[in-house]
Design a protein around this motif. Sequence first.
Motif, mmCIF file in Angstrom:
data_model
loop_
_atom_site.group_PDB
_atom_site.id
_atom_site.type_symbol
_atom_site.label_atom_id
_atom_site.label_comp_id
_atom_site.label_asym_id
_atom_site.label_seq_id
_atom_site.Cartn_x
_atom_site.Cartn_y
_atom_site.Cartn_z
ATOM 1 N N SER A 70 0.738 -1.245 0.257
ATOM 2 C CA SER A 70 0.020 -0.069 -0.069
ATOM 3 C C SER A 70 0.744 1.345 0.008
ATOM 4 O O SER A 70 2.190 1.121 0.039
ATOM 5 C CB SER A 70 -0.891 0.085 1.209
ATOM 6 N N GLU A 71 0.162 2.426 -0.124
ATOM 7 C CA GLU A 71 1.070 3.682 -0.198
ATOM 8 C C GLU A 71 1.861 4.139 1.231
ATOM 9 O O GLU A 71 3.001 4.069 0.938
ATOM 10 C CB GLU A 71 0.037 4.982 -0.226
ATOM 11 N N ASN A 72 1.437 3.382 2.247
ATOM 12 C CA ASN A 72 2.238 3.364 3.430
ATOM 13 C C ASN A 72 3.029 2.116 3.566
ATOM 14 O O ASN A 72 3.206 1.719 4.778
ATOM 15 C CB ASN A 72 1.208 3.795 4.353
ATOM 16 N N ARG A 74 2.558 -0.846 3.362
ATOM 17 C CA ARG A 74 1.753 -2.052 4.113
ATOM 18 C C ARG A 74 1.278 -3.064 3.199
ATOM 19 O O ARG A 74 0.849 -2.883 1.991
ATOM 20 C CB ARG A 74 0.456 -1.486 4.994
ATOM 21 N N PHE B 31 -5.720 -4.806 7.899
ATOM 22 C CA PHE B 31 -5.252 -3.533 7.153
ATOM 23 C C PHE B 31 -6.441 -2.544 7.034
ATOM 24 O O PHE B 31 -6.192 -1.373 7.200
ATOM 25 C CB PHE B 31 -4.948 -4.012 5.394
ATOM 26 N N MET B 35 -6.154 1.258 8.819
ATOM 27 C CA MET B 35 -6.306 2.266 7.918
ATOM 28 C C MET B 35 -7.398 3.308 8.253
ATOM 29 O O MET B 35 -7.162 4.402 8.420
ATOM 30 C CB MET B 35 -6.617 2.273 6.519
ATOM 31 N N ARG B 38 -6.331 5.008 11.729
ATOM 32 C CA ARG B 38 -5.372 5.938 11.407
ATOM 33 C C ARG B 38 -6.055 7.335 11.053
ATOM 34 O O ARG B 38 -5.830 8.496 11.332
ATOM 35 C CB ARG B 38 -4.402 5.630 10.208
#
Lengths: 112, 879
Positions: A70-72, A74, B31, B35, B38
Amino acid sequence: MTRDSLDLLQGTLDLLILRTLAWGQMHGYGISGFIRQRTDGAISIVDAALYKALHRLERDRLIDSVWGVSENNRKAKYYRLTPAGRRRLHAELDEWRRYSAAVLKVVEPLPT
Amino acid sequence: MSDSSRFRRFLRLPRRSRRTIESDIDDEFRFHLEMRERELRSLGRSPTEARREALRQFGDLADAREYCRTADQHAERHSRRRNWLDELRQDVLIASRLMRRNPRFALGATLTLAVGVAAATAAYSVLYAYLVRPLPYPDPDRLAFVIPGPSREPFPNAPSLRTVDWTKVDSVFNGTVAWDLDGFTLAGGDRPEYVDGAWVSPGYLTTLGVRPAVGRAFQPEAYTAGAPPVALISDALWARRFNRDSSIIGTTIRLHSTDRPLENELVTIVGVTAPGTWHVTRFTDVIRPLTTSRMPSIVRLKSGSTLAQAQAQLNAAVIPQLGEVPTGWRMSAVPVHEEYTHEVRPILVALFGAAAFMLLIAAGSVAGALVARAAGRRDELGIRGALGASRGRLVRQLLTETFVLAAVAAIAGTLLARFLIEVIASAVGPHLGVSVPGGEARLIPDIMVFALAIIAGSALGALFGLIPAVAATRGDVAASVRAGRNVSGPSRPIMRQSLIGAQIALTVVLLVGAGLMARTVAALRNAPLGFQTAGLLKADVLLPQSRYPDAAARRNVADRALAEIRRVPGIRAAALVFPYPFRQGGAAPISSEAGTRASDVIPRATVHSISPDYFRVMQISLISGRTFDDRDNPDAAAVVIISDGLARDLWSGESALGRRIRIGESEEWRTVVGVVNETLKTVIGEHSADVYMPYAQAPRAYTSIVVSGTSGTPPTAHDLQRAMARVDDVLALSDIRTLDEIVSQEGASRRMLATLLVGFALFALGLAALGLYASISYVVARRRRELAVRMAIGANAASIMRLVLGEGVVVVTGGVIAGVALSLALARVLASQVYGVATTDTLTLGAIVIIVTLAALSAIAGPLSRALRIDPASAMRVE
């Protein structure tokens, strides 16, 4: 489903997912955010329902998935349209357009 | 194909288990939740609040997890199946692409296999029709043949069964079938016709399930003496003679019986038997009811009774009626199917065995070629291996290639076999000497046999495909790619060598079989018959009782007929004889007036009735005394001419002339006036002596005519028939054949076996030589560099030859030794078919060894000379 969002018609969720993935591959969280953004929050999907729909569509081979990053940074599961999914999307879009046009013909314009 | 499955397969990702699926779903959900947390935290929520809110927004997590797991498992199962099919499709594609790239190899391999499959399938079809397929009778396993003796061999001094009351055995069985074969002349129409027929007991129709398709069966009264004469005719006769006209039923035709000339010849047709009705004896056009008691030939066992029990009960009913019987004599019962096919069984087994060997050799040689080819594909396989294909996967790919080839070959071979059977169908019965049980249409087996052939052929191909597949993927195939050449060293050649060795061994077996049968055929041809066959023609004729009621009339018409035939241009001589040589038939016991018999066994002889010219026509040599002439008329003393063997048996070397003999149970003494050379009645079976009586003193109503042509070629049947018609138009000639045909009939099945075995063996020899050639070529090509180095450092031609030949010599020697040993072990199979040569004949075995060795040498010669012509410099530069 939040109270102020629209109730989704049966099958509409699938259409939204397919249409969203037509932009490119996306993970579940991204799809959810994308739909919320595009509808200015008018449509917000219950996450459980979204994932159920994603796995059902994958089972029916309208979409498939790969694990990616993912973008971060992950590990995330990305969904993509398959050729069959793309065909289904176009068919459903046509159907939707005809349906909404028909509905609009009845309800608009409002008598004054 | 979805990208993920392609991706997964490309990376050789393990298949997803239930646990992996669950942990994947958990990862995905985690995940998402993280997300979302966050996001919420960035909006200012506290971590605890963010987590709670994320979970709340997600909804029913457990339900979603369960739902997704089910969906994923379903998808996984589906994709596995699809993957497998994808791989198969991919393999088939590779296989067909390879075939297209090298069509000569593909065509050669397919054709080789197809010929093997066709031979094996055709041979099996024949074997199936004779030995496996049940006879076309209801419950055929319960039917048994009755043999009037302890075995098929004639029993010396067997008791006469003429007085037995056969109704006494009826209670032993669930039905008895008796018949008396006969021939009938069908008069009327534009020409008389001679047809085969039989007088049958009531059981013939009921026990064998023979039913008329048109009209009706015989009424019970028809089987009583004096009943109005009736007949059933065959569908073939109905079509041939009456144009399938149903109004023929109930009408009267004129049928002259050959064996029962006193029977009323005006017979009413009551029905037509169903098409395809099969008569175990021989083709029967006319069936008439038997009005006398007769020994049953076929019996149906009672349910629950065994063959041994039935046989014991049969003897218990019969032997007391005979009074005293010789020790060891009894009647026996044999299953009908076995009795009908026992003579052809060894031939069919040998034939099928040979065809199966040929198929094995074909499959082996294709496998050998594939081994060599697969070795050349180690690079390609290495790359696939390096990319992650497992050995199992590579084996599967190579196996699929062979399977595709084998399946194509099996289908082509089976179609070829189907075509072949159709072509040979009408020749099978005559060549085997026993007609196809149930008629030749039953030679074409049902679709299941063909399906079996295709499956077996493909499976065999796949089985043999394992050999090259395993050989090619052995060792570290990937390493050989990295090194840029074959680093696994000279691959162990044992597999290739044993394949060729086995091929040579099987080829030797086939060649030995072919050699033995060829020598048998030669021995049959060279057997001294005691009479001439070249240029002779034989025909049978019946003198109908109604027209020629007594001996004088028969003598008269016989003289006229002979005179008329001799007038035909191109005919040198004509004579009457019955039975003619090689006609199957019994021999009568001969007793002498006085003298010392050579042994206790009463001698038997075939009793012929001949016209005076017979010995001259047949060139049978007179040893002493005289031949018959006009003196020997019915008013003169009864005379005979006997063969020298009988003379020896009766009077042990003393002169036979002037002595008197009695034939069978006849009371009349006949004086011997001449002694002639003995003739063979059969080459292979029992030999028996001859007694000749003058036709004038024994004028039979049924006789044969032998004629010789002037130019050494037999006259035509047409000329003969016209001559007979000029004498009387009821005289129908039947069974017109040359004597060469009659004599060669006996050897027909052996000739067929010999021809087929020679064909099979040559095919096998060619394949084995080709396999050896390919194998040695491959060795030379592989070791080119090594040979070049050796030559460069001064190896002489002899040592190079040793190097190249080493392998070949071992393989050929081993194969030949194994083949000879196998031939000796299998000799039993051919024992009953071989004549005039031992199955362990050293001359044949030696010749075969020499032939195989020569073939092997010529196969090796090419690659060997290539090896000797290697130019060291250029060969080393290539590397």
